[in-house]
Design a protein around this motif. Structure first.
Motif, PDB file in Angstrom:
ATOM      1  N   MET A   1      46.873  59.112  44.427  1.00 38.20           N
ATOM      2  CA  MET A   1      45.666  59.008  45.252  1.00 38.20           C
ATOM      3  C   MET A   1      45.232  57.556  45.359  1.00 38.20           C
ATOM      4  O   MET A   1      45.266  56.809  44.394  1.00 38.20           O
ATOM      5  N   THR A   2      44.812  57.136  46.549  1.00 37.71           N
ATOM      6  CA  THR A   2      44.311  55.785  46.754  1.00 37.71           C
ATOM      7  C   THR A   2      42.801  55.817  46.867  1.00 37.71           C
ATOM      8  O   THR A   2      42.245  56.562  47.680  1.00 37.71           O
ATOM      9  N   THR A   3      42.140  55.044  46.027  1.00 32.42           N
ATOM     10  CA  THR A   3      40.690  54.925  46.092  1.00 32.42           C
ATOM     11  C   THR A   3      40.335  53.477  46.355  1.00 32.42           C
ATOM     12  O   THR A   3      41.088  52.560  46.046  1.00 32.42           O
ATOM     13  N   ASP A   4      39.172  53.296  46.911  1.00 35.08           N
ATOM     14  CA  ASP A   4      38.674  51.959  47.223  1.00 35.08           C
ATOM     15  C   ASP A   4      37.719  51.543  46.108  1.00 35.08           C
ATOM     16  O   ASP A   4      36.668  52.159  45.912  1.00 35.08           O
ATOM     17  N   ILE A   5      38.102  50.527  45.350  1.00 28.57           N
ATOM     18  CA  ILE A   5      37.262  50.027  44.254  1.00 28.57           C
ATOM     19  C   ILE A   5      36.424  48.879  44.784  1.00 28.57           C
ATOM     20  O   ILE A   5      36.950  47.872  45.247  1.00 28.57           O
ATOM     21  N   ARG A   6      35.099  49.062  44.734  1.00 26.18           N
ATOM     22  CA  ARG A   6      34.223  48.005  45.237  1.00 26.18           C
ATOM     23  C   ARG A   6      32.873  48.060  44.532  1.00 26.18           C
ATOM     24  O   ARG A   6      32.579  48.997  43.790  1.00 26.18           O
ATOM     25  N   ASP A   7      32.074  47.026  44.769  1.00 25.27           N
ATOM     26  CA  ASP A   7      30.736  46.968  44.176  1.00 25.27           C
ATOM     27  C   ASP A   7      29.876  48.114  44.703  1.00 25.27           C
ATOM     28  O   ASP A   7      29.997  48.519  45.867  1.00 25.27           O
ATOM     29  N   VAL A  91      41.654  57.123  38.871  1.00 28.71           N
ATOM     30  CA  VAL A  91      40.358  56.514  39.186  1.00 28.71           C
ATOM     31  C   VAL A  91      39.865  55.653  38.020  1.00 28.71           C
ATOM     32  O   VAL A  91      39.469  54.499  38.208  1.00 28.71           O
ATOM     33  N   LEU A  92      39.885  56.208  36.809  1.00 27.06           N
ATOM     34  CA  LEU A  92      39.410  55.451  35.651  1.00 27.06           C
ATOM     35  C   LEU A  92      40.272  54.220  35.412  1.00 27.06           C
ATOM     36  O   LEU A  92      39.755  53.131  35.125  1.00 27.06           O
ATOM     37  N   THR A  93      41.576  54.369  35.532  1.00 27.51           N
ATOM     38  CA  THR A  93      42.474  53.231  35.329  1.00 27.51           C
ATOM     39  C   THR A  93      42.161  52.108  36.310  1.00 27.51           C
ATOM     40  O   THR A  93      42.133  50.920  35.941  1.00 27.51           O
ATOM     41  N   ALA A  94      41.911  52.469  37.558  1.00 23.51           N
ATOM     42  CA  ALA A  94      41.608  51.454  38.573  1.00 23.51           C
ATOM     43  C   ALA A  94      40.288  50.753  38.268  1.00 23.51           C
ATOM     44  O   ALA A  94      40.185  49.525  38.379  1.00 23.51           O
TER      45      ALA A  94
END
Length: 403
Positions: A1-7, A91-94
């Motif tokens: 799964m690709t998630t967008d990690i941002r502020d 998700v947690l790893t990212a």
């Protein structure tokens, strides 16, 4: 799964809090939510977004942590949570990779957290660096001691005065023990809230603060405690300059009228109470667990910034899957006059994961115990014992509650 990690912007803070409460099965009243929101607005916030839905959340408070010989900047991680619909999808790893990367780039050599699930954070390089005891005292009879309590007077102070009176004593205590977070005036104000101010956060009655020492003289210690309806005195924090001062404060707690026991949840394994209590059936350790989990983000800076009790010259083969800059063979040359740490082509004396180096960093965990447990590989006989001697501290580290 690709998630967008941002502020996470301020406009999304309430959504992030909703996720944290969902993940931790928590129900927050108005007072708790207001306090949490105020904290989050002051810290770094990272979110994992699935389109515009927040499915992961983590925050980092910028604080100082006492280490042997001084203090270093630390990121205290908080509210780490993943939506139940998005678990085991990276998700947690990212998020952890992003936060630790930011710590490294922002010159914060340490990260710490209080783990709700201890099996999770080792793979990200965190190790249990402090141990805490829960202690219970039977106060249906006078507390028997082997030392004479400090004779100076005890005085109650108003919770509003805690910052002025207690903060200097707390800072003195931080200088003695590693693992203790910095506190600003806002922290002390939150800790001193009355029942009316605390609302649903209130527990066991309002905080009572007792200081050892006359008003016009230097204080030798303090205790913050609450008294519950069933006659239980709960100790939030006790700070004492020495054993007689500690004896005076514990004796006071044990003598409060209409109470039957004292319980304390954050007691160091080397707390003098456990030695000067004359009857260990009266003073019992009822629990023991790791408290603060520590992560060396910048191993070189962390090792060269702390003090060292004895000379040591060893090559460490450090493994770090999350922050590769820490990985490799490095020579540690340290002693009472300082330390140097740099890459080398010499063979390793010890091979260890960064999580185990982090656990030992404050002096609370012995390297040789990890060798015996099969977690650290000793290539040169006696190397672990040499490193233990250099890491040794006068007092074991102690970590109370986080922010």
């Amino acid at each position: 799964m690709t998630t967008d990690i941002r502020d996470i912007p301020e406009a999304h803070v309430d959504r992030a809090l909703d996720l944290a409460h969902l993940a931790f099965h928590a129900t927050a009243g108005d007072a708790t939510r207001k306090r949490q929101r105020e904290l989050l607005l002051k810290c770094e916030r990272v979110g994992a977004y699935d389109h515009e839905e927040i499915v992961g959340f983590a925050a980092a408070h910028r604080l100082g942590l006492s280490v042997p010989g001084g203090e270093l900047p630390v990121a205290e991680l908080d509210f780490v949570s993943v939506a139940p619909t998005h678990r085991r999808r990276g998700v947690l790893t990212a998020m952890m990779g992003e936060l630790l990367g930011r710590c490294a780039a922002g010159h914060r050599p340490l990260a710490c957290l209080w783990a709700s699930e201890e099996a999770i954070y080792g793979r990200f390089g965190f190790g249990p660096a402090t141990e805490t005891y829960a202690v219970e005292i039977n106060t249906t009879r006078p507390l028997a001691l082997r030392v004479t309590p400090d004779p100076r007077p005890l005085r109650l102070i108003a919770p509003a005065d805690t910052f002025t009176v207690l903060a200097p004593l707390y800072e003195t205590g931080r200088a003695r023990r590693g693992g203790r977070l910095s506190r600003d005036e806002a922290w002390w104000r939150r800790a001193a809230r009355t029942d009316d101010e605390a609302g649903d956060d209130a527990k066991d009655g309002p905080p009572r603060v007792v200081v050892l020492g006359a008003k016009d003289a230097p204080a030798a210690g303090y205790v913050v405690y609450r008294v519950g309806e069933k006659g239980t005195v709960t100790v939030d924090e006790l700070e004492a300059a020495d054993a007689p001062a500690a004896a005076a404060l514990w004796s006071y707690l044990a003598s409060i009228d209409l109470t039957r026991k004292v319980q304390a949840w954050t007691v160091a394994p080397d707390d003098p109470l456990l030695h000067f209590a004359a009857d260990r059936a009266q003073v019992r350790v009822t629990g023991q667990w790791p408290a603060m989990w520590l992560r060396l983000v910048d191993v070189e800076r962390a090792l060269t910034a702390r003090s060292w009790a004895a000379p040591v010259d060893l090559v460490l083969d450090v493994r770090d899957a999350t922050l590769p800059a820490n990985a490799g063979c490095f020579r540690l040359t340290a002693g009472p006059s300082g330390a140097a740490y740099g890459p080398t082509g010499d063979p390793a004396d010890l091979t260890l994961d960064v999580r185990d180096l982090s656990a030992c960093y404050l002096g609370g965990v012995l390297v040789r115990r990890l060798v015996q447990a099969g977690l650290v590989e000793e290539h040169t006989p006696g190397a672990a014992r040499l490193l233990d001697a250099a890491l040794e501290t006068e007092h074991l580290p102690l970590a109370g509650e986080g922010t």
